[in-house]
Design an enzyme around this catalytic site. Structure first.
Site, PDB file in Angstrom:
ATOM      1  CG  PHE A 272      -1.921   0.828   1.313  1.00  0.00           C
ATOM      2  CD1 PHE A 272      -2.823   1.121   0.275  1.00  0.00           C
ATOM      3  CD2 PHE A 272      -2.138   1.634   2.337  1.00  0.00           C
ATOM      4  CE1 PHE A 272      -3.850   2.051   0.324  1.00  0.00           C
ATOM      5  CE2 PHE A 272      -3.187   2.763   2.447  1.00  0.00           C
ATOM      6  CZ  PHE A 272      -4.118   2.829   1.636  1.00  0.00           C
TER       7      PHE A 272
ATOM      8  CG  ASP B  19       0.082  -3.036   6.914  1.00  0.00           C
ATOM      9  OD1 ASP B  19      -1.231  -3.493   7.380  1.00  0.00           O
ATOM     10  OD2 ASP B  19       0.372  -1.682   6.668  1.00  0.00           O
TER      11      ASP B  19
ATOM     12  CE1 TYR C  50      -9.549   1.644   7.590  1.00  0.00           C
ATOM     13  CE2 TYR C  50      -8.594   2.629   9.450  1.00  0.00           C
ATOM     14  CZ  TYR C  50      -8.707   2.410   7.940  1.00  0.00           C
ATOM     15  OH  TYR C  50      -7.536   2.769   7.386  1.00  0.00           O
ATOM     16  CE  LYS C  51      -8.019  -0.991   5.281  1.00  0.00           C
ATOM     17  NZ  LYS C  51      -6.684  -0.761   4.953  1.00  0.00           N
TER      18      LYS C  51
ATOM     19  NE  ARG D  11     -10.412  -2.487  -2.648  1.00  0.00           N
ATOM     20  CZ  ARG D  11      -9.778  -1.932  -1.627  1.00  0.00           C
ATOM     21  NH1 ARG D  11      -8.510  -2.370  -1.168  1.00  0.00           N
ATOM     22  NH2 ARG D  11     -10.247  -1.043  -0.962  1.00  0.00           N
TER      23      ARG D  11
HETATM   24  C1  LIG Z   1      -5.907   0.578   4.961  1.00  0.00           C
HETATM   25  C2  LIG Z   1      -4.405   0.226   4.935  1.00  0.00           C
HETATM   26  C3  LIG Z   1      -3.602   1.369   5.803  1.00  0.00           C
HETATM   27  C4  LIG Z   1      -4.487   2.371   6.441  1.00  0.00           C
HETATM   28  O1  LIG Z   1      -3.634   3.317   7.202  1.00  0.00           O
HETATM   29  P1  LIG Z   1      -4.303   4.350   8.023  1.00  0.00           P
HETATM   30  O2  LIG Z   1      -3.093   5.028   8.854  1.00  0.00           O
HETATM   31  O3  LIG Z   1      -5.305   3.747   8.836  1.00  0.00           O
HETATM   32  O4  LIG Z   1      -4.691   5.293   7.050  1.00  0.00           O
HETATM   33  C5  LIG Z   1      -2.420   1.439   6.008  1.00  0.00           C
HETATM   34  N1  LIG Z   1      -1.666   0.042   5.152  1.00  0.00           N
HETATM   35  C6  LIG Z   1      -2.416  -0.857   4.303  1.00  0.00           C
HETATM   36  C7  LIG Z   1      -1.567  -1.965   3.779  1.00  0.00           C
HETATM   37  C8  LIG Z   1      -3.757  -0.700   4.584  1.00  0.00           C
HETATM   38  O5  LIG Z   1      -4.303  -1.771   3.706  1.00  0.00           O
END
Ligand SMILES: *Cc1c(COP(=O)(O)O)cnc(C)c1O
Length: 406
Positions: free
Chosen positions: A122, A193, A218-219, A365
């Site tokens: 990401f 992560d 939150y996911k 997606r």
């Molecule tokens: C959703 C996601 C994030 C989100 O980070 P925030 O700090 O909550 O905005 C970070 N890394 C990955 C791989 C994600 O999928």
């Protein structure tokens, strides 16, 4: 055999968990990989925390409602879902901030200052690493290779391995245990992560011997928009970290108000400032939906849903090209398709009651959150997607305007 009772047994189990959620009528929700649906318990708890705790207890809530322990309490509930020991996970801040904490701690521990990551990560995680590299000066370097080249790039030049387990666009998974093992043999500090893994599939941090892990709540964990993230530190390692964000809540004795920072023991030193009590309260209740959920059955359900969707979409729409790995073992709990008009097609599909999302440049997606997505949802979503594509409904100009959030 995992599933006793044969065909339908999984549906029976996950019909019950589905009832734990508030899902709007007429909507098929396939975006729980971006924002999980709302558990009924979370809404009740949020209302109670606001009116009974904040409203009536006021400052006394820190002790009387035990607000102060929410970061550990929610951390312990998440620990079970990611194969971590109790007392090794702390909740607070965002994934980005927790990644910053983990990266700075890892570079502090590592002799070599090269961070290895991959281009399937990401982008946010790479941005955070770029900022950290600047702080560490000329020795530090962020090395980015293609996802399939990570294994070969793990060498004795690398100090820190920073990898996202499941690719946010395609759902492709890394072989976490194998990569971690290879890295550890070379003395590399590892950071995972788990944003698209926690609550999506079984993770076993203890078995991987991973050093650090971070992830969102939150996911697939359904903590609500902007819910605080988690950070894991391997037992025994936390006490060797000098936190870069040395805040009072991570102090050994916050209310002694000493002028000097002394870190708390264990993962508690990864706390920084005052925890977001309302958000943590909602998350605390949302995590109770997982009580009694067998993660191997969750995985079986996830694969079942994804396979139904792939088969039904491919049978109807040969123009859509699967972007996710075809082998279920190589995939998280999402399915993506390439389609040049993907943005407009997703808007048309949402207008038709099926919510997924779009990731540039051309990815449609669909997340399959096994706790509340049914087999019928998967079939019906495929039917409606086919109708959008085959009737070219995406060509309507009303679907072309891009919003801020895609
Ligand atoms: C959703 C996601 C994030 C989100 O980070 P925030 O700090 O909550 O905005 C970070 N890394 C990955 C791989 C994600 O999928």
């Amino acid at each position: 055999m995992l599933i006793e009772g044969g065909e339908g047994a999984l549906s029976d189990i996950f019909e019950k968990t589905r009832e734990e959620f508030l899902l709007p009528d007429g909507i098929i929700y396939l975006d729980g990989n971006s924002l999980g649906a709302m558990p009924k318990k979370a809404l009740a708890r949020l209302q109670e925390a606001a009116s009974e705790e904040w409203g009536k207890m006021l400052i006394r809530g820190w002790n009387d409602a035990n607000w102060i322990d929410l970061p550990d309490r929610t951390g312990n509930k998440i620990a079970r879902l990611i194969g971590a020991e109790q007392g090794t996970v702390m909740v607070g801040d965002t994934t980005s901030i927790n990644l910053f904490k983990a990266l700075t701690a890892a570079l502090g521990l590592a002799d070599r200052k090269v961070i290895l990551s991959d281009s399937g990560n990401f982008p946010n995680d790479l941005y955070v690493a770029q900022g950290v590299v600047k702080l560490f000066g000329a020795d530090a370097e962020l090395r980015i290779v293609a996802p399939e080249e990570v294994d070969a790039a793990i060498s004795d030049e690398v100090g820190v391995l920073m990898i996202t387990d499941v690719d946010y666009r395609t759902g492709r998974r890394h072989n976490m245990q194998a990569l971690d093992q290879k890295a550890k043999a070379l003395g590399i500090v590892t950071i995972w992560d788990l944003c698209h893994s926690a609550g999506a599939l079984p993770v076993n941090l203890s078995a991987c011997n991973a050093d650090f892990a971070v992830g969102c709540s939150y996911k697939y964990l359904n903590g609500g928009p902007g819910a605080p993230a988690f950070i894991y530190v391997r037992p025994g390692l936390a006490d060797r970290i000098g936190p870069a964000l040395s805040g009072w809540m991570g102090h050994e004795a916050p209310f002694a108000f000493d002028l000097d920072y002394r870190p708390a023991s264990g993962v508690s030193r990864m706390r920084v400032g005052t925890p977001p009590v309302l958000a943590l309260s909602a998350l605390d209740a949302a995590l109770d939906v997982w009580n009694g959920v067998d993660l191997n059955l969750l995985r079986a359900r996830s694969i079942e849903l994804c396979e139904i969707f792939i088969e039904e979409v491919e049978r109807r729409c040969p123009d859509l090209q699967l972007a996710s790995p075809r082998d279920a073992e190589q995939r998280g709990s999402q399915v993506s398709f390439h389609f040049a008009e993907g943005y407009a097609a997703m808007q048309a599909l949402i207008a038709d009651g099926v919510i997924g999302d779009f990731r540039a440049p051309d990815i449609m997606r669909f997340g399959f959150a096994p706790l509340y997505v049914s087999k019928e949802d998967a079939r019906e979503a495929a039917r409606r997607l086919a109708s959008v594509i085959l009737q070219k409904r995406y060509a309507d100009p009303i679907f072309a305007t891009r919003s801020k959030v895609t």
